[in-house]
Design a protein around this motif. Structure first.
Motif, PDB file in Angstrom:
ATOM      1  N   PHE A   1       0.870  -1.256  -0.019  1.00 50.48           N
ATOM      2  CA  PHE A   1       0.010  -0.058  -0.020  1.00 50.48           C
ATOM      3  C   PHE A   1       0.747   1.214  -0.064  1.00 50.48           C
ATOM      4  N   THR A   2       0.402   2.189  -0.605  1.00 58.21           N
ATOM      5  CA  THR A   2       1.058   3.567  -0.511  1.00 58.21           C
ATOM      6  C   THR A   2       0.226   4.332   0.839  1.00 58.21           C
ATOM      7  N   VAL A   3       1.243   4.842   1.597  1.00 62.08           N
ATOM      8  CA  VAL A   3       0.689   5.264   2.797  1.00 62.08           C
ATOM      9  C   VAL A   3       0.911   6.783   3.288  1.00 62.08           C
ATOM     10  N   ASP A   4      -0.150   7.653   3.761  1.00 65.19           N
ATOM     11  CA  ASP A   4      -0.280   8.876   4.205  1.00 65.19           C
ATOM     12  C   ASP A   4      -0.325   8.878   5.707  1.00 65.19           C
ATOM     13  N   ARG A   5       0.105  10.029   6.333  1.00 65.18           N
ATOM     14  CA  ARG A   5      -0.194   9.877   7.738  1.00 65.18           C
ATOM     15  C   ARG A   5      -0.670  11.353   8.269  1.00 65.18           C
ATOM     16  N   ALA A   6      -1.456  11.169   9.345  1.00 63.24           N
ATOM     17  CA  ALA A   6      -1.776  12.313  10.026  1.00 63.24           C
ATOM     18  C   ALA A   6      -1.833  12.224  11.275  1.00 63.24           C
ATOM     19  N   ALA A   7      -1.482  13.161  12.342  1.00 64.76           N
ATOM     20  CA  ALA A   7      -1.385  12.971  13.521  1.00 64.76           C
ATOM     21  C   ALA A   7      -2.723  13.608  14.597  1.00 64.76           C
ATOM     22  N   ASP A   8      -3.405  14.115  13.692  1.00 64.04           N
ATOM     23  CA  ASP A   8      -4.647  14.870  14.407  1.00 64.04           C
ATOM     24  C   ASP A   8      -5.910  14.806  13.304  1.00 64.04           C
ATOM     25  N   GLY A   9      -6.961  15.222  13.653  1.00 63.57           N
ATOM     26  CA  GLY A   9      -8.212  15.140  12.707  1.00 63.57           C
ATOM     27  C   GLY A   9      -8.296  16.156  12.000  1.00 63.57           C
ATOM     28  N   ARG A  10      -7.953  17.347  12.110  1.00 62.30           N
ATOM     29  CA  ARG A  10      -7.806  18.381  11.105  1.00 62.30           C
ATOM     30  C   ARG A  10      -6.837  18.107   9.892  1.00 62.30           C
ATOM     31  N   ASP A  11      -5.658  17.655  10.334  1.00 61.46           N
ATOM     32  CA  ASP A  11      -4.594  17.376   9.370  1.00 61.46           C
ATOM     33  C   ASP A  11      -5.115  16.061   8.425  1.00 61.46           C
ATOM     34  N   ALA A  12      -5.835  15.207   9.310  1.00 61.86           N
ATOM     35  CA  ALA A  12      -6.532  14.075   8.466  1.00 61.86           C
ATOM     36  C   ALA A  12      -7.580  14.647   7.342  1.00 61.86           C
ATOM     37  N   LEU A  13      -8.217  15.428   7.936  1.00 64.52           N
ATOM     38  CA  LEU A  13      -9.457  16.096   6.747  1.00 64.52           C
ATOM     39  C   LEU A  13      -8.541  16.710   5.833  1.00 64.52           C
ATOM     40  N   ALA A  14      -7.523  17.443   6.186  1.00 62.67           N
ATOM     41  CA  ALA A  14      -7.032  18.396   5.059  1.00 62.67           C
ATOM     42  C   ALA A  14      -6.265  17.462   3.750  1.00 62.67           C
ATOM     43  N   ARG A  15      -5.630  16.562   4.547  1.00 61.36           N
ATOM     44  CA  ARG A  15      -4.933  15.408   3.733  1.00 61.36           C
ATOM     45  C   ARG A  15      -5.680  14.597   2.726  1.00 61.36           C
ATOM     46  N   ALA A  16      -6.942  14.124   3.421  1.00 61.88           N
ATOM     47  CA  ALA A  16      -8.033  13.681   2.548  1.00 61.88           C
ATOM     48  C   ALA A  16      -8.677  14.401   1.478  1.00 61.88           C
ATOM     49  N   ALA A  17      -8.988  15.589   1.887  1.00 64.52           N
ATOM     50  CA  ALA A  17      -9.504  16.366   0.613  1.00 64.52           C
ATOM     51  C   ALA A  17      -8.381  16.719  -0.414  1.00 64.52           C
ATOM     52  N   ALA A  18      -6.896  16.739  -0.023  1.00 65.21           N
ATOM     53  CA  ALA A  18      -6.035  17.278  -1.100  1.00 65.21           C
ATOM     54  C   ALA A  18      -5.793  15.980  -1.802  1.00 65.21           C
ATOM     55  N   HIS A  19      -5.717  14.579  -1.440  1.00 66.94           N
ATOM     56  CA  HIS A  19      -5.490  13.378  -1.752  1.00 66.94           C
ATOM     57  C   HIS A  19      -6.376  12.435  -1.342  1.00 66.94           C
ATOM     58  N   PRO A  20      -7.519  12.237  -1.921  1.00 72.63           N
ATOM     59  CA  PRO A  20      -8.699  11.526  -1.425  1.00 72.63           C
ATOM     60  C   PRO A  20      -8.116   9.952  -1.375  1.00 72.63           C
ATOM     61  N   PRO A  21      -8.163   9.312  -0.032  1.00 72.71           N
ATOM     62  CA  PRO A  21      -7.517   7.959   0.146  1.00 72.71           C
ATOM     63  C   PRO A  21      -8.601   6.894  -0.334  1.00 72.71           C
ATOM     64  N   ASP A  22      -8.058   5.690  -0.538  1.00 68.98           N
ATOM     65  CA  ASP A  22      -8.997   4.401  -0.780  1.00 68.98           C
ATOM     66  C   ASP A  22      -9.500   4.027   0.407  1.00 68.98           C
ATOM     67  N   LEU A  23      -8.632   4.310   1.560  1.00 63.85           N
ATOM     68  CA  LEU A  23      -9.233   3.772   2.922  1.00 63.85           C
ATOM     69  C   LEU A  23      -8.588   4.661   4.016  1.00 63.85           C
ATOM     70  N   VAL A  24      -9.068   4.740   5.156  1.00 68.76           N
ATOM     71  CA  VAL A  24      -8.776   5.521   6.179  1.00 68.76           C
ATOM     72  C   VAL A  24      -8.559   4.691   7.592  1.00 68.76           C
ATOM     73  N   VAL A  25      -7.263   4.555   8.014  1.00 71.96           N
ATOM     74  CA  VAL A  25      -7.016   3.623   9.365  1.00 71.96           C
ATOM     75  C   VAL A  25      -7.199   4.922  10.263  1.00 71.96           C
ATOM     76  N   LEU A  26      -8.224   4.815  11.100  1.00 71.61           N
ATOM     77  CA  LEU A  26      -8.610   6.244  12.130  1.00 71.61           C
ATOM     78  C   LEU A  26      -8.495   5.684  13.561  1.00 71.61           C
ATOM     79  N   ASP A  27      -7.749   6.486  14.391  1.00 71.25           N
ATOM     80  CA  ASP A  27      -7.876   6.115  15.578  1.00 71.25           C
ATOM     81  C   ASP A  27      -9.088   6.942  16.310  1.00 71.25           C
ATOM     82  N   LEU A  28      -9.775   6.280  17.182  1.00 66.26           N
ATOM     83  CA  LEU A  28     -11.087   6.747  17.737  1.00 66.26           C
ATOM     84  C   LEU A  28     -10.465   8.040  18.832  1.00 66.26           C
ATOM     85  N   MET A  29      -9.533   7.801  19.498  1.00 65.90           N
ATOM     86  CA  MET A  29      -9.081   8.970  20.480  1.00 65.90           C
ATOM     87  C   MET A  29      -8.144   9.888  19.932  1.00 65.90           C
ATOM     88  N   LEU A  30      -8.335  11.054  19.388  1.00 67.21           N
ATOM     89  CA  LEU A  30      -7.544  12.083  18.888  1.00 67.21           C
ATOM     90  C   LEU A  30      -7.708  13.387  19.318  1.00 67.21           C
TER      91      LEU A  30
END
Length: 233
Positions: free
Chosen positions: A32-61
């Motif tokens: 897989f090609t992997v992108d990383r984010a350490a918090d929710g807002r960064d995750a949303l920004a990265r997903a908007a810029a480069h839509p992923p095929d799947l998100v592995v998402l921690d509940l407690m952020l």
């Protein structure tokens, strides 16, 4: 010569750098090609810029938690989500499923198991030859197109998650037949084991989308001592 398999893009969101490093490493080695984010807002920004095929998402952020992130991802499109929960509490798992997560893994987890879960969810999202072919499925006023992965009723299009769509398709293919939760988990999820509350939550969510009165379901009925039956055939 064998053509290279197209790589799926997975976004890993966790504020623990050790977890992120381990998960990303295993996913990378699995192709897989992997992108990383350490918090929710960064995750949303990265997903908007480069839509992923799947998100592995921690509940407690920190800040915007995983539930809020999952809900916002769902608003943008039907991206599959595998939720990471820090505890084994049923409430945490159900909350993740309620906002549309397709699967969950409880910490501490086996990275290899997570890779298998990611691969399984992506296979289901990609679809494939389905029993009964690509013919439209109809029942109870619902029309489902397996090939286009769209569904609608008299009120308009139904916004279904990956698992909700597969569950509804299964019911429409077998009207009038009662299925246990174990049977639904094996057939729809492809799991031989797992938390059966996963099925319960998805049936409840599906009822809210296809029933006129979810509190008094007429299409997806409960068969006491057995499981569920679709009565809209």
């Amino acid at each position: 010569m064998r053509q290279p398999r197209p790589q799926h893009h997975v976004l890993v969101v966790d504020d623990d750098p050790t977890v992120t490093e381990v998960v990303a490493g295993y996913l990378d080695r699995a192709g897989f090609t992997v992108d990383r984010a350490a918090d929710g807002r960064d995750a949303l920004a990265r997903a908007a810029a480069h839509p992923p095929d799947l998100v592995v998402l921690d509940l407690m952020l920190p800040g915007l938690d995983g539930l809020a992130v999952c809900a916002r991802l769902r608003e943008a499109g039907p991206v599959p989500v595998v939720m990471l929960t820090a505890r084994g509490d049923e409430e945490d798992r159900i909350l993740g499923l309620e906002v549309g997560a397709d699967d969950y893994v409880t910490k501490p987890f086996s990275p290899r198991e997570l890779v298998l879960r990611v691969s399984s969810v992506l296979r289901r999202a990609a679809g494939g030859p389905a029993p009964g072919g690509g013919a439209l499925l109809r029942g109870g006023g619902v029309v489902l197109d397996p090939a286009a992965r769209t569904a609608q009723d008299a009120r308009g299009p139904l916004r279904l998650t990956l698992r909700e769509f597969d569950l509804l398709a299964h019911f429409l293919r077998h009207p009038g037949r009662a299925f246990s939760r174990e049977e639904l988990m094996a057939t729809v999820w492809g799991w031989d084991f797992g938390d059966l509350s996963t099925v319960t939550v998805h049936v409840r969510r599906l009822r809210h989308k296809v029933e006129n009165d979810p509190a008094r379901p007429r299409l997806i009925t409960t068969v006491w001592g057995v499981g569920y039956r679709f009565d809209g055939g």
